[in-house]
Design a protein around this motif. Structure first.
Motif, PDB file in Angstrom:
ATOM      1  N   ALA A   1     -12.410   2.278  -6.376  1.00 31.39           N
ATOM      2  CA  ALA A   1     -13.142   2.215  -5.108  1.00 31.39           C
ATOM      3  C   ALA A   1     -12.233   2.395  -3.910  1.00 31.39           C
ATOM      4  N   ALA A   2     -11.010   2.150  -4.157  1.00 28.61           N
ATOM      5  CA  ALA A   2     -10.057   2.265  -3.047  1.00 28.61           C
ATOM      6  C   ALA A   2      -9.300   3.580  -3.096  1.00 28.61           C
ATOM      7  N   ALA A   3      -9.923   4.581  -3.761  1.00 27.81           N
ATOM      8  CA  ALA A   3      -9.188   5.838  -3.990  1.00 27.81           C
ATOM      9  C   ALA A   3      -8.784   6.512  -2.681  1.00 27.81           C
ATOM     10  N   GLU A   4      -9.765   6.587  -1.733  1.00 27.29           N
ATOM     11  CA  GLU A   4      -9.431   7.270  -0.494  1.00 27.29           C
ATOM     12  C   GLU A   4      -8.365   6.515   0.281  1.00 27.29           C
ATOM     13  N   ALA A   5      -8.546   5.224   0.367  1.00 30.44           N
ATOM     14  CA  ALA A   5      -7.562   4.397   1.055  1.00 30.44           C
ATOM     15  C   ALA A   5      -6.221   4.484   0.354  1.00 30.44           C
ATOM     16  N   SER A   6      -6.287   4.601  -0.970  1.00 29.66           N
ATOM     17  CA  SER A   6      -5.062   4.691  -1.739  1.00 29.66           C
ATOM     18  C   SER A   6      -4.292   5.950  -1.392  1.00 29.66           C
ATOM     19  N   LEU A   7      -5.052   7.076  -1.260  1.00 29.66           N
ATOM     20  CA  LEU A   7      -4.390   8.337  -0.953  1.00 29.66           C
ATOM     21  C   LEU A   7      -3.681   8.258   0.399  1.00 29.66           C
TER      22      LEU A   7
ATOM     23  N   ALA B   1       4.225   9.206  -1.455  1.00 28.40           N
ATOM     24  CA  ALA B   1       4.776   8.343  -2.498  1.00 28.40           C
ATOM     25  C   ALA B   1       3.965   8.500  -3.781  1.00 28.40           C
ATOM     26  N   PHE B   2       4.632   8.886  -4.855  1.00 29.84           N
ATOM     27  CA  PHE B   2       3.959   8.976  -6.160  1.00 29.84           C
ATOM     28  C   PHE B   2       3.775   7.598  -6.769  1.00 29.84           C
TER      29      PHE B   2
ATOM     30  N   SER C   1      -2.717   5.629   1.753  1.00 35.24           N
ATOM     31  CA  SER C   1      -1.638   4.644   1.697  1.00 35.24           C
ATOM     32  C   SER C   1      -0.366   5.216   1.107  1.00 35.24           C
ATOM     33  N   ARG C   2      -0.489   6.361   0.469  1.00 29.79           N
ATOM     34  CA  ARG C   2       0.717   6.967  -0.112  1.00 29.79           C
ATOM     35  C   ARG C   2       1.478   7.811   0.900  1.00 29.79           C
ATOM     36  N   VAL C   3       0.851   8.101   2.042  1.00 28.82           N
ATOM     37  CA  VAL C   3       1.447   9.048   2.996  1.00 28.82           C
ATOM     38  C   VAL C   3       2.086   8.315   4.168  1.00 28.82           C
ATOM     39  N   THR C   4       3.309   8.693   4.447  1.00 28.34           N
ATOM     40  CA  THR C   4       4.009   8.183   5.615  1.00 28.34           C
ATOM     41  C   THR C   4       4.333   9.357   6.523  1.00 28.34           C
ATOM     42  N   VAL C   5       4.122   9.194   7.816  1.00 28.54           N
ATOM     43  CA  VAL C   5       4.499  10.234   8.783  1.00 28.54           C
ATOM     44  C   VAL C   5       5.405   9.593   9.825  1.00 28.54           C
ATOM     45  N   GLY C   6       6.240  10.408  10.452  1.00 26.15           N
ATOM     46  CA  GLY C   6       7.131   9.814  11.433  1.00 26.15           C
ATOM     47  C   GLY C   6       7.912  10.840  12.232  1.00 26.15           C
ATOM     48  N   LEU C   7       8.772  10.319  13.063  1.00 23.45           N
ATOM     49  CA  LEU C   7       9.611  11.130  13.938  1.00 23.45           C
ATOM     50  C   LEU C   7      11.073  10.769  13.704  1.00 23.45           C
ATOM     51  N   GLU C   8      11.962  11.723  14.046  1.00 26.37           N
ATOM     52  CA  GLU C   8      13.377  11.455  13.825  1.00 26.37           C
ATOM     53  C   GLU C   8      14.225  12.224  14.819  1.00 26.37           C
ATOM     54  N   SER C   9      15.406  11.708  15.074  1.00 34.38           N
ATOM     55  CA  SER C   9      16.396  12.423  15.880  1.00 34.38           C
ATOM     56  C   SER C   9      17.573  12.732  14.973  1.00 34.38           C
ATOM     57  N   LEU C  10      18.129  13.921  15.146  1.00 35.14           N
ATOM     58  CA  LEU C  10      19.150  14.343  14.181  1.00 35.14           C
ATOM     59  C   LEU C  10      20.067  15.405  14.760  1.00 35.14           C
TER      60      LEU C  10
ATOM     61  N   LEU D   1       0.826  -1.199   0.000  1.00 36.26           N
ATOM     62  CA  LEU D   1       0.000   0.000   0.000  1.00 36.26           C
ATOM     63  C   LEU D   1       0.864   1.254   0.000  1.00 36.26           C
ATOM     64  N   CYS D   2       1.915   1.231   0.788  1.00 40.17           N
ATOM     65  CA  CYS D   2       2.732   2.418   0.893  1.00 40.17           C
ATOM     66  C   CYS D   2       3.650   2.588  -0.301  1.00 40.17           C
ATOM     67  N   ALA D   3       3.879   1.484  -0.963  1.00 42.87           N
ATOM     68  CA  ALA D   3       4.889   1.540  -2.011  1.00 42.87           C
ATOM     69  C   ALA D   3       4.304   1.798  -3.380  1.00 42.87           C
ATOM     70  N   ALA D   4       3.064   1.414  -3.604  1.00 42.32           N
ATOM     71  CA  ALA D   4       2.564   1.451  -4.974  1.00 42.32           C
ATOM     72  C   ALA D   4       1.216   2.130  -5.060  1.00 42.32           C
ATOM     73  N   LEU D   5       0.833   2.531  -6.259  1.00 45.24           N
ATOM     74  CA  LEU D   5      -0.473   3.101  -6.495  1.00 45.24           C
ATOM     75  C   LEU D   5      -1.534   2.016  -6.386  1.00 45.24           C
TER      76      LEU D   5
END
Lengths: 324, 172
Positions: free
Chosen positions: B15-21, B55-56, B23-32, B6-10
Motif C-alpha cells: 500500500a505504500a508503494a508510491e510513497a516507497s518509490l 536507493a535500491f 522515499s528512495r529518491v534524494t535530490v540536492g544541490l552541490e558546490s564543486l 524511508l530513504c534508506a530502506a525498501l
C-alpha cells in the motif's frame, strides 16, 4: 547515456575543419619555398638597429620612468615598414590618432582577384623595447617577407598587411584598427617569432599548459571562433619545412581568467570583437630570457626557426587567401 | 528517524508503494571544483550543480549529477554512477561512475593531430567520508573523486572535489 555520447561524437566529427584542398595547399607550399632566410634575418638586424638609435617615447608621459618604458621606440621602424611597402610598389596608408601618445598604424592591401571584399589580415607590431629583435622585429620581418612574396602574386581574397603601433602600451594600434576598419575574414598576428632553444627544460609554461620541454616549436594560438583556421594551419604545414606547430585553443572568446596569457598581443582585440584571429609566437618570456631587456638582440635569434615561421605564415595566408 | 528509514530502506507494505518509490529518491544541490588534465586538453573550473540519487536498498544507490563549472571557459559536467553507503547517521559513500565534460576547455594539438573536438570522457572512483544523514536530509563535505579522462586523443588524470552537498529525500 551511450546514445548521448554517440550523438556527441558524431556531431563533433560533423564539425570537422574546413579543408584546404590539394591545389590550394600546393600553391601555398610552393610560394612558401621562396622565403629568403638571409633577407629575413637582414631585416631583423636592420629593424633592431633602428630601434637602438631611435628617439625614445617620452616615458614620463606614460607615468613611468622605469628603464624598460624609457627605452620604447616606434618611429623609425614604422618608416622602415612604410619604405619597404613602397619598394614593393604598394601605397601604404596611415591612420594617425592622438591616443596619448599618438599612434599610427601603417597598412597596405593587395586587392583580391575574385573575392576582393573578403580580407585576410597579416599583422605585427613595430614598436619595441630596447632593440626588440625578437619582440617584435622578428614578426615585422616575417610580415614584410610574406608581403614581398605576394606583392606580384595576388590571391583570390584581399590581403591586408598591418604594422600595428604601440602594442606594448596596451594593444592601442590594433584596438583602433579593429574599431575603425572593415573586419577581416581571418587575421594572423605575429609577435616574438624568432627565438628557439632545443635544449630540454628551455620552455617555460603554466599549470594546465602541457607544452613540450624544449622551446623549439611555434605556438599557433586561437580561440573557439578561430579554431577551424588553426586546424587549416596544421593541415597546410604538415610535412613542410617549418618548426613543429603546437596549436592551442582557448575556450570561448579566450577572455577567461585562466587563459589570459593567451591574449597578450594584437590578436586580442579581434577575439574580443568576436572575430577570427590566429596568433603565431615563440611564447616570448616563457622561452626567451631576453624578453623586454637590452639583450633582446639579433644574435640571440635562430635564423632557421625564423625562416620556418615565415614559411608557415606564407602557407597560412595563401591557403586562406585562395581557399574556395 | 522516520525520514532516514524511508530513504534508506525498501518499504515493506504494498500500500505504500508510491510513497516507497518517492522515499528512495534524494535530490540536492552541490558546490564543486573539477579538473581534467591530458596532453591534449585541460578542462576545469569551479561552480555548482544538482544531483539525484535512487536507493535500491539501505546500502546501494545509483546517482546522476549535473554541474556547471567556470574557469577555463564554461562547461557542463555530467556524471552517472553508483555506490555503497553505510547505514546510520554517519553515511560514508564509496562510489564509481562515468563522466562527460561538455564545453569550454584549453585544447592542444598533439603531434600532427589537431585539437580534439570530442567531449571529455572519464571514469572515476570517489569517496564521501564526511557524509551524514538525519531525518532524510543528507549533508556531505569534501567529497573527493579521482579517475581518468580522455578526449579521444590522450589519457590523463581527472579529479573532482565536492565542497558541500545537500540532499533531501523526496519521501520526507
Amino acid at each position: 547515456m551511450s546514445r548521448l555520447v554517440l550523438l556527441l561524437l558524431l556531431s563533433a566529427s560533423a564539425c570537422a575543419p574546413g579543408l584546404i584542398d590539394g591545389p590550394v595547399a600546393d600553391t601555398a607550399r610552393a610560394i612558401a619555398k621562396e622565403v629568403d632566410e638571409a633577407r629575413l634575418y637582414a631585416d631583423v638586424v636592420s629593424l633592431a638597429g633602428l630601434h637602438a638609435s631611435d628617439t625614445r617615447v617620452d616615458c614620463a608621459a606614460l607615468n613611468s620612468t622605469a628603464d624598460t618604458w624609457c627605452n620604447l621606440s616606434n618611429a623609425t621602424a614604422r618608416r622602415f615598414v612604410e619604405e619597404r611597402f613602397r619598394s614593393l610598389g604598394l601605397s601604404p596608408e596611415f591612420d594617425t590618432a592622438d591616443t596619448h601618445p599618438a599612434t599610427s598604424n601603417v597598412l597596405v592591401e593587395l586587392r583580391g582577384t575574385s573575392k576582393p571584399d573578403e580580407v585576410i589580415l597579416l599583422g605585427a607590431h613595430f614598436d619595441a623595447f630596447f632593440m626588440g629583435a625578437d619582440d617584435n622585429s622578428s614578426g615585422v620581418a616575417v610580415m614584410l617577407e610574406v608581403a614581398r612574396l605576394l606583392a606580384t602574386r595576388p590571391l583570390a581574397r584581399t590581403v591586408r598587411f598591418v604594422g600595428f603601433d604601440f602594442e606594448e602600451i596596451g594593444l592601442i594600434g590594433s584596438t583602433r584598427h579593429v574599431k575603425a576598419r572593415s573586419r577581416p575574414k581571418v587575421s594572423l598576428v605575429l609577435d616574438c617569432v624568432g627565438y628557439s632553444d632545443s635544449a630540454k627544460g628551455s620552455q617555460g609554461s603554466l599549470p594546465g599548459f602541457p607544452t613540450p620541454s624544449a622551446g623549439d616549436f611555434l605556438a599557433a594560438i586561437a580561440n573557439d571562433v578561430s579554431r577551424p583556421r588553426v586546424e587549416e594551419v596544421l593541415q597546410v604545414v604538415k610535412g613542410q619545412q617549418t618548426p613543429a606547430v603546437l596549436a592551442i585553443i582557448a575556450p570561448g572568446l579566450g577572455a577567461g581568467p585562466l587563459s589570459g596569457n593567451l591574449m597578450r598581443s594584437d590578436h586580442a582585440p579581434f577575439w574580443l570583437a568576436g572575430e577570427s584571429a590566429v596568433f603565431f609566437t615563440d611564447t616570448a618570456n616563457f622561452r626567451n630570457p631576453n624578453y623586454h631587456t637590452r639583450s633582446d638582440v639579433p644574435d640571440t635569434l635562430s635564423q632557421a626557426f625564423l625562416a620556418g615561421v615565415a614559411r608557415a605564415t606564407a602557407m597560412s595566408v595563401v591557403a586562406w587567401g585562395d581557399a574556395p | 528517524m522516520k525520514g532516514l528509514l524511508l530513504c534508506a530502506a525498501l518499504a515493506s507494505s504494498p500500500a505504500a508503494a508510491e510513497a516507497s518509490l518517492r522515499s528512495r529518491v534524494t535530490v540536492g544541490l552541490e558546490s564543486l571544483g573539477a579538473i581534467s588534465l591530458t596532453s591534449a586538453r585541460t578542462q576545469g573550473g569551479i561552480g555548482g550543480g544538482a544531483h539525484a540519487a535512487f536507493a535500491f536498498d539501505a546500502h546501494w544507490l545509483a546517482y546522476a549529477r549535473a554541474a556547471w563549472l567556470f574557469g577555463l571557459g564554461s562547461h557542463t559536467l555530467l556524471r552517472v554512477g553508483g555506490g555503497w553507503q553505510r547505514e546510520g547517521v554517519w553515511r560514508p559513500l564509496l562510489h564509481g561512475g562515468v563522466v562527460l565534460g561538455l564545453g569550454g576547455a584549453l585544447d592542444f594539438s598533439v603531434g600532427d593531430r589537431p585539437p580534439s573536438r570530442a567531449p571529455t570522457l572519464g571514469v572515476v572512483l570517489g569517496a564521501a567520508l564526511l557524509r551524514f544523514q538525519v531525518e532524510g536530509v543528507t549533508v556531505s563535505a569534501l567529497e573527493l573523486e579521482a579517475g581518468l579522462s580522455t578526449e579521444l586523443i590522450a589519457l590523463g588524470p581527472r579529479a573532482t572535489l565536492t565542497l558541500l552537498s545537500l540532499g533531501v529525500c523526496l519521501g520526507l
